[in-house]
Design an enzyme around this catalytic site. Structure first.
Site, short mmCIF file in Angstrom:
data_model
loop_
_atom_site.label_atom_id
_atom_site.label_comp_id
_atom_site.label_asym_id
_atom_site.label_seq_id
_atom_site.Cartn_x
_atom_site.Cartn_y
_atom_site.Cartn_z
CG ASP A 13 9.15 -15.21 71.89
OD1 ASP A 13 9.55 -16.71 71.45
OD2 ASP A 13 9.09 -16.27 73.13
CE LYS A 16 15.20 -19.93 68.11
NZ LYS A 16 14.46 -18.94 69.76
N GLY A 40 7.40 -19.67 66.99
CA GLY A 40 6.45 -19.22 66.73
C GLY A 40 7.72 -17.85 65.79
CG HIS A 41 10.75 -19.54 64.01
ND1 HIS A 41 11.74 -20.30 64.30
CD2 HIS A 41 10.76 -19.76 65.48
CE1 HIS A 41 12.52 -20.93 65.19
NE2 HIS A 41 11.52 -20.28 65.97
CD GLN A 221 10.93 -24.12 71.64
OE1 GLN A 221 11.46 -25.38 71.55
NE2 GLN A 221 9.20 -24.37 70.81
P1 IMP Z 1 5.38 -25.60 75.44
O1 IMP Z 1 6.65 -25.73 74.57
O2 IMP Z 1 4.35 -25.57 74.78
O3 IMP Z 1 5.00 -27.29 76.50
O4 IMP Z 1 5.48 -24.59 76.24
C1 IMP Z 1 6.65 -24.93 77.83
C2 IMP Z 1 7.08 -23.53 78.04
O5 IMP Z 1 8.05 -23.07 77.06
C3 IMP Z 1 6.41 -22.91 78.09
O6 IMP Z 1 6.68 -21.51 79.04
C4 IMP Z 1 6.20 -21.61 76.92
O7 IMP Z 1 5.55 -20.38 77.06
C5 IMP Z 1 7.62 -21.56 77.04
N1 IMP Z 1 8.24 -22.03 75.47
C6 IMP Z 1 8.00 -22.79 74.08
N2 IMP Z 1 8.21 -22.44 73.15
C7 IMP Z 1 8.13 -20.99 73.02
C8 IMP Z 1 9.10 -20.33 72.10
O8 IMP Z 1 9.03 -20.59 71.07
N3 IMP Z 1 8.60 -18.83 72.61
C9 IMP Z 1 9.08 -18.92 73.69
N4 IMP Z 1 8.92 -19.62 74.97
C10 IMP Z 1 8.47 -20.94 74.81
#
Ligand code: IMP
Length: 420
Positions: A13, A16, A40-41, A221
């Site tokens: 977040d 990017k 989420g871009h 991420q």
């Molecule tokens: P998952 O990727 O849905 O399995 O989530 C695993 C961890 O990564 C959780 O803490 C999510 O909140 C975090 N996470 C996954 N994608 C993002 C992102 O795009 N931005 C911030 N945190 C993320």
């Protein structure tokens, strides 16, 4: 021809999407190489906001093309939705996207599994519940479905038969999706993508194309959520670092630049260690000003001060050659700004975590710098200089607002301040 990678230097977040969008006019190809609809871009174009979870952040302004690489996991429903939104405003844009046929798919039962497992965990990870972990798990345990199966229905049926049997034995009545629904879902998505005239390719075919032109590799991420080197187990299930470009047949040695994007402060969604986390009014104020709510799940993000040990760790882990700082304007008007310069780890002072273990036990050591009311002030420049000297990488660009054009090079900022 220029090859650049842009990765998150914190816990995701960092902005990017906007940064990639800013650079995307200068590149022929924008390639996403990891993650899925958990990302989420957000980009703005002509005053409109677009939140893409699957699509690379190409710009409608140029004729750049987007590639979805095999390190991703594809949520076909989301992909079709995003393309439809873009098609509405930019007819024909879907034909500028190419998808690697080797890419694994997120299936309806992966989302169910994500939900079931999260609810069963004594200490939940706080996943996005988009089926990311289960989809990558199936890839590794050899129960996954690749995109190309959709073009051979016999193969698809046979594979799903096998996989569904295993899923059912594991989850029993808890699992609501069945094989026939999944086949229908997949064939429907395939037909929609065909109507949209999306292209299919493979990294094998694209290798020559990419090597003869300019490519921007868009990470998802952030380094601290990387499966191998992030704050495990509170991480995502894919590579969040520049070396993820190997999934599209590239080596990091072929990259001219690796930009790490960082916020002027730190945020994190979901559970897990966060040494510089702050609470109460201070956190609420930054959360509100920075609109720190997840682009994917809408969850309020946790807030913290800038964390230099974490940035030094990200620099080393991901081979960062430059930094882009975002949301600098959010701290406007804060009198004193804290920066964590070191961690105390089990009684020892460290400037860089030795391993991801250190994040779990770190006590942050802070200094305070004077704040600024506007990013065109010398105190902001001092903040930037302090960060880059401490981390050992230049901050080359500064983003000071959500719009793509609200970004400038550091040289530009320096000239502006001196001109005043
Ligand atoms: P998952 O990727 O849905 O399995 O989530 C695993 C961890 O990564 C959780 O803490 C999510 O909140 C975090 N996470 C996954 N994608 C993002 C992102 O795009 N931005 C911030 N945190 C993320």
């Amino acid at each position: 021809m220029n090859k650049m990678s842009i990765v998150g230097a914190q816990w995701g977040d960092e902005g990017k999407g906007k940064v990639v969008n800013y650079f995307s006019e200068k590149f022929e190809w924008i390639v996403r190489f990891s993650g899925g609809a958990n990302a989420g871009h957000t980009i703005y174009y002509k005053g409109r906001k677009y939140v893409n979870h699957m699509l690379p952040s190409i710009t409608p302004r140029s004729d750049s093309k987007g590639f979805l690489g095999a390190g991703m996991v594809l949520d076909l429903e989301k992909l079709v939705d995003e393309l439809n939104v873009l098609e509405n405003d930019f007819p024909g844009i879907s034909s500028r996207f190419y998808i690697d046929l080797e890419t694994f798919l997120v299936l309806p039962w992966h989302k169910e599994e994500d939900e079931i497992i999260e609810n069963m965990r004594k200490k939940p990870i706080g996943t996005t519940r988009r089926g990311i972990g289960p989809a990558y798990t199936d890839k590794v345990s050899r129960e996954g479905i690749k995109l190309y199966y959709l073009f051979d229905e016999r193969l698809l049926e046979e594979r799903l038969d096998n996989i569904y049997y295993l899923k059912k034995s594991q989850y029993g009545e808890k699992l609501k999706s069945n094989k026939d629904d999944v086949i229908e879902y997949l064939l429907n998505a395939r037909n929609n993508l065909e109507k949209l005239k999306v292209n299919y390719a493979s990294a094998v075919e694209m290798g020559k194309v990419f090597r003869s032109t300019s490519v921007l590799f868009e990470g998802a991420q952030g380094v601290l959520l990387d499966l191998d080197f992030g704050t495990y187990p509170f991480v995502t299930s894919s590579s969040c670092m520049a070396h993820g470009v190997s999934s599209v047949g590239f080596s990091t040695f072929e990259l001219d630049e690796v930009y790490g994007v960082l916020k002027a402060y730190t945020t994190r969604v979901g559970e897990g260690p966060f040494p510089t986390e702050i609470f109460g009014d201070e956190a609420s104020k930054i959360r509100k000003l920075g609109n720190e709510f997840g682009a994917t799940t809408g969850r309020p993000r946790r807030i913290g001060w800038l964390d230099l040990p974490a940035l030094r760790y990200a620099k080393i882990r991901s081979g960062l050659t430059g930094l882009v700082i975002t949301k600098a304007d959010v701290l406007n008007g804060i009198d004193k700004i804290k920066i964590c310069t070191h961690y105390e780890v089990n009684g020892k002072l460290k400037d860089t975590p030795s391993s991801s273990y250190d994040f779990f036990v770190a006590k942050p050591i802070y200094i305070e710098l004077d704040g600024w009311t506007d990013t065109n002030e010398i105190n902001f420049l001092k903040y930037l200089s302090f960060i880059q000297e401490e981390v050992g990488v230049d901050i080359d660009y500064i983003s000071y607002g959500p719009k793509t054009e609200e970004m400038c090079s550091k040289n530009h900022l320096v000239l502006n301040i001196h001109r005043k």
